[in-house]
Design a protein around this motif. Structure first.
Motif, short mmCIF file in Angstrom:
data_model
loop_
_atom_site.label_atom_id
_atom_site.label_comp_id
_atom_site.label_asym_id
_atom_site.label_seq_id
_atom_site.Cartn_x
_atom_site.Cartn_y
_atom_site.Cartn_z
N VAL A 124 0.83 -1.19 0.00
CA VAL A 124 0.00 0.00 0.00
C VAL A 124 0.87 1.25 0.00
N ASP A 125 0.52 2.21 -0.86
CA ASP A 125 1.16 3.52 -0.90
C ASP A 125 2.68 3.43 -1.05
N LEU A 126 3.11 2.65 -2.03
CA LEU A 126 4.54 2.55 -2.35
C LEU A 126 4.94 3.74 -3.22
N PRO A 127 5.89 4.58 -2.80
CA PRO A 127 6.35 5.68 -3.66
C PRO A 127 7.08 5.12 -4.88
N VAL A 128 6.71 5.59 -6.07
CA VAL A 128 7.33 5.13 -7.31
C VAL A 128 7.78 6.32 -8.14
N THR A 129 8.78 6.08 -8.99
CA THR A 129 9.43 7.14 -9.75
C THR A 129 9.04 7.08 -11.22
N ALA A 130 8.77 8.21 -11.80
CA ALA A 130 8.38 8.28 -13.20
C ALA A 130 9.41 7.60 -14.10
N GLY A 131 8.94 6.77 -15.04
CA GLY A 131 9.80 6.13 -16.01
C GLY A 131 10.48 4.87 -15.54
N THR A 132 10.38 4.50 -14.27
CA THR A 132 10.98 3.28 -13.75
C THR A 132 9.99 2.12 -13.91
N THR A 133 10.45 1.00 -14.42
CA THR A 133 9.59 -0.17 -14.56
C THR A 133 9.63 -1.00 -13.29
N TYR A 134 8.44 -1.26 -12.76
CA TYR A 134 8.30 -2.06 -11.54
C TYR A 134 7.69 -3.40 -11.91
N TYR A 135 8.30 -4.48 -11.41
CA TYR A 135 7.83 -5.83 -11.68
C TYR A 135 6.99 -6.29 -10.49
N ILE A 136 5.76 -6.65 -10.76
CA ILE A 136 4.82 -7.10 -9.74
C ILE A 136 4.75 -8.62 -9.82
N ILE A 137 5.18 -9.29 -8.74
CA ILE A 137 5.35 -10.75 -8.75
C ILE A 137 4.39 -11.38 -7.74
N TRP A 138 3.52 -12.26 -8.23
CA TRP A 138 2.70 -13.10 -7.36
C TRP A 138 3.26 -14.52 -7.44
N ASP A 139 3.65 -15.11 -6.30
CA ASP A 139 4.28 -16.44 -6.37
C ASP A 139 3.40 -17.49 -5.69
N ASN A 140 3.85 -18.74 -5.76
CA ASN A 140 3.06 -19.88 -5.31
C ASN A 140 3.56 -20.47 -3.99
N ARG A 141 4.19 -19.64 -3.15
CA ARG A 141 4.75 -20.17 -1.89
C ARG A 141 3.71 -20.95 -1.09
N TRP A 142 2.45 -20.44 -1.08
CA TRP A 142 1.41 -21.09 -0.28
C TRP A 142 0.24 -21.60 -1.12
N ASP A 143 0.00 -20.99 -2.28
CA ASP A 143 -1.21 -21.31 -3.04
C ASP A 143 -0.95 -20.95 -4.50
N ASP A 144 -1.41 -21.81 -5.43
CA ASP A 144 -1.23 -21.50 -6.85
C ASP A 144 -2.57 -21.24 -7.54
N THR A 145 -3.63 -20.97 -6.74
CA THR A 145 -4.97 -20.77 -7.28
C THR A 145 -5.09 -19.43 -7.97
N ALA A 146 -5.83 -19.38 -9.09
CA ALA A 146 -6.10 -18.12 -9.78
C ALA A 146 -6.92 -17.20 -8.88
N PHE A 147 -6.70 -15.91 -9.01
CA PHE A 147 -7.40 -14.94 -8.17
C PHE A 147 -7.46 -13.60 -8.91
N THR A 148 -7.96 -12.57 -8.25
CA THR A 148 -8.04 -11.23 -8.82
C THR A 148 -7.29 -10.27 -7.91
N PHE A 149 -6.54 -9.33 -8.52
CA PHE A 149 -5.90 -8.30 -7.71
C PHE A 149 -6.21 -6.92 -8.29
N ASN A 150 -6.00 -5.90 -7.48
CA ASN A 150 -6.25 -4.52 -7.90
C ASN A 150 -4.96 -3.73 -7.89
N LEU A 151 -4.77 -2.91 -8.93
CA LEU A 151 -3.65 -1.96 -8.99
C LEU A 151 -4.21 -0.56 -9.10
N THR A 152 -3.69 0.33 -8.24
CA THR A 152 -4.09 1.74 -8.27
C THR A 152 -2.86 2.62 -8.19
N PHE A 153 -2.74 3.56 -9.14
CA PHE A 153 -1.65 4.53 -9.14
C PHE A 153 -2.23 5.93 -9.01
#
Length: 501
Positions: A124-153
């Motif tokens: 939540v509320d991660l400061p980000v810099t213009a022009g920088t590419t951020y990689y958003i990684i969801w992994d299977n450490r506990w669960d590999d089930t499909a789901f829905t997530f929300n992104l807000t900038f």
């Protein structure tokens, strides 16, 4: 709060394909909800140990990218209505990296579980810099089930502090809070604290903290209810723009004995100030089943390593002890390994020191090895405080390298004292502020009547001696340095150390 929304909301439920690796990451360009596939892509090389200590087996992940058009604030979360929450819902794990395909990576932020036994994840509320590419990684450490997530900038030019540190507990009623400076450094910071964890940000007790010239900033909380817990938020005040609130963070003021913690009270965040080991909630149908002392519920856990000797430390909240006070520490542990593996022994020390850090844990009270997975084992040790002050007990997992991943569950902490009831009553006295410049305040939650107050310097010379039911002492005329104040009541005497600035 002055912010400009730079992206239009996307339609909910966007399917994001080609997520299996860094090279095929789905590029997100609009705010909205995104539906994942089963978590079966490539786990990022070099990420293990960066954001998280271990990956799934076999490791897998889904990849997304986001490049902000301006500086701003990014929130990514699976804690939305489309996903079931709680212990029966999805169990996601999220990390946000910057860098390039193949690494090296920088871990910008990460989250496994939300508070309150909610296994969904959010950054939540991660400061980000213009022009920088951020990689958003969801992994299977506990669960590999499909789901829905929300992104807000959201675009912004005033940012909340990026990093917070453990409070420095000065007494049972006061603490110093620390955080890294925001970039750009603001005029001041607003700090909001409350003993009620549920109080929304901006609705508690507000104080202002200067930015200063150092790489970090600090705020003092004084006059709090003795041995209480409080939550706090901090935001940058860029005048006139205000950042988002960072928090909540939590402080757990030192307690006087006796003390116990079974990790079952949600009003105390379950942990009640116990830090560094992870919290687990189990039930009669979960795996592992009933791995809380007394049945289903919550406990703390650590685990061994199959690649190196373990070196994991956890710490109790602070204990306010008097010189010569003998403490009996009791706690329970139990082993677990996923079938068909047989648990291996876990070795650990009970330590004690003056801070919640490895460097501060100067004394090993007792060493243990637990070999039982059948039931909880009770451990008992004693420690005598050489001087009055705040002490932190710790658990140091120092198990040798293992061949089978084994978990150690810890529960039912209890600390008792040899002090008489009068000694316990006197232990509730506290002084603040400390350090002090002008007026030293004496308080106690039991309203014990003070008969006299004596202040001595470090050489034992009496520099002040005042009679009567005093609660404030003027020390502005004292030279800078360390002093001791002896408080006398009908129940006896107690001595506290303070620093005159």
């Amino acid at each position: 709060m002055k912010k400009t929304l730079l992206l239009l909301l996307a339609f909910a439920g966007i399917n994001a394909y080609s997520q299996g690796s860094c090279a095929t990451a789905f590029n997100i360009t609009t705010n909205g909800d995104y539906v994942t596939s089963t978590v079966n892509g490539t786990f990022p090389t070099g990420e293990t140990g960066l954001c998280f200590a271990s990956a799934g087996s076999p490791a897998a992940a889904l990849w997304y990218t986001f490049t902000p058009p301006t500086d701003g604030i990014l929130t990514v979360t699976s804690a939305i209505a489309a996903n079931p929450g709680g212990t029966t819902g999805i169990d996601t794990r999220l990390s946000i990296l910057s860098g390039s395909c193949g690494g090296p990576w920088t871990c910008e932020d990460f989250n496994d579980d939300l508070p309150g036994s909610d296994y969904r994840s959010a950054v939540v509320d991660l400061p980000v810099t213009a022009g920088t590419t951020y990689y958003i990684i969801w992994d299977n450490r506990w669960d590999d089930t499909a789901f829905t997530f929300n992104l807000t900038f959201t675009g912004a030019s005033c940012f909340a502090p990026p990093l917070f540190y453990l409070p420095d507990y000065l007494s049972t009623t006061s603490a110093d809070l620390y955080w890294d400076q925001s970039t750009p450094v603001p005029s001041t910071y607003d700090v909001d604290w409350s003993n009620n964890f549920a109080t929304p940000a901006g609705s508690g007790t507000m104080i202002s903290a200067p930015a200063g010239a150092l790489s970090y900033s600090t705020a003092n909380i004084s006059g709090a209810t003795a041995s209480s817990n409080f939550r706090y938020y901090v935001r940058a005040n860029c005048n006139p723009e205000l950042s988002a609130w960072a928090g909540p963070y939590y402080a757990y003021l030192p307690v006087t004995l006796p003390y116990s913690n079974d990790f079952e009270n949600p009003a105390n965040n379950y942990t009640d100030g116990f830090i560094n080991f992870a919290l687990i909630t189990t039930s009669g149908t979960s795996t592992p089943p009933n791995y809380a002392d007394g049945g289903a519920g919550t406990a703390m856990y650590t685990f061994n390593s199959t690649t190196a000797a373990s070196n994991a430390r956890a710490y109790f909240r602070g204990m306010n002890l008097t010189a010569g006070e003998q403490v009996t520490v009791e706690f329970k542990t139990r082993l677990f390994a996923f079938a068909p593996d047989v648990p291996e022994p876990i070795s650990f020390n009970l330590t004690v020191g003056d801070s919640q850090s490895a460097a501060g844990q100067a004394t090993v009270v007792q060493s243990y090895t637990n070999s039982s997975a059948a039931a909880y084992t009770t451990h008992t040790a004693t420690f005598t405080a050489p001087t009055s002050g705040i002490y932190y007990f710790g658990i140091h997992n120092n198990t040798p390298q293992a061949t089978t991943e084994t978990f150690l569950f810890l529960d039912s902490i209890s600390l008792t004292t040899n002090l008489s009831s009068n000694d316990n009553e006197l232990s509730v006295f506290s002084i603040y502020p400390n350090p002090v410049s002008n007026v030293l305040t004496i308080s106690n939650t039991n309203n014990i009547e003070i008969k006299s107050v004596t202040i001595t310097d470090i050489n034992g010379r009496v520099v002040k001696n005042q009679q009567g039911a005093l609660t404030q002492i003027n020390v502005s005329d004292l030279n800078s340095g360390a002093y001791f104040v002896t408080i006398e009541a009908a129940e006896g005497k107690t001595t506290k150390k303070f620093i005159k600035q």
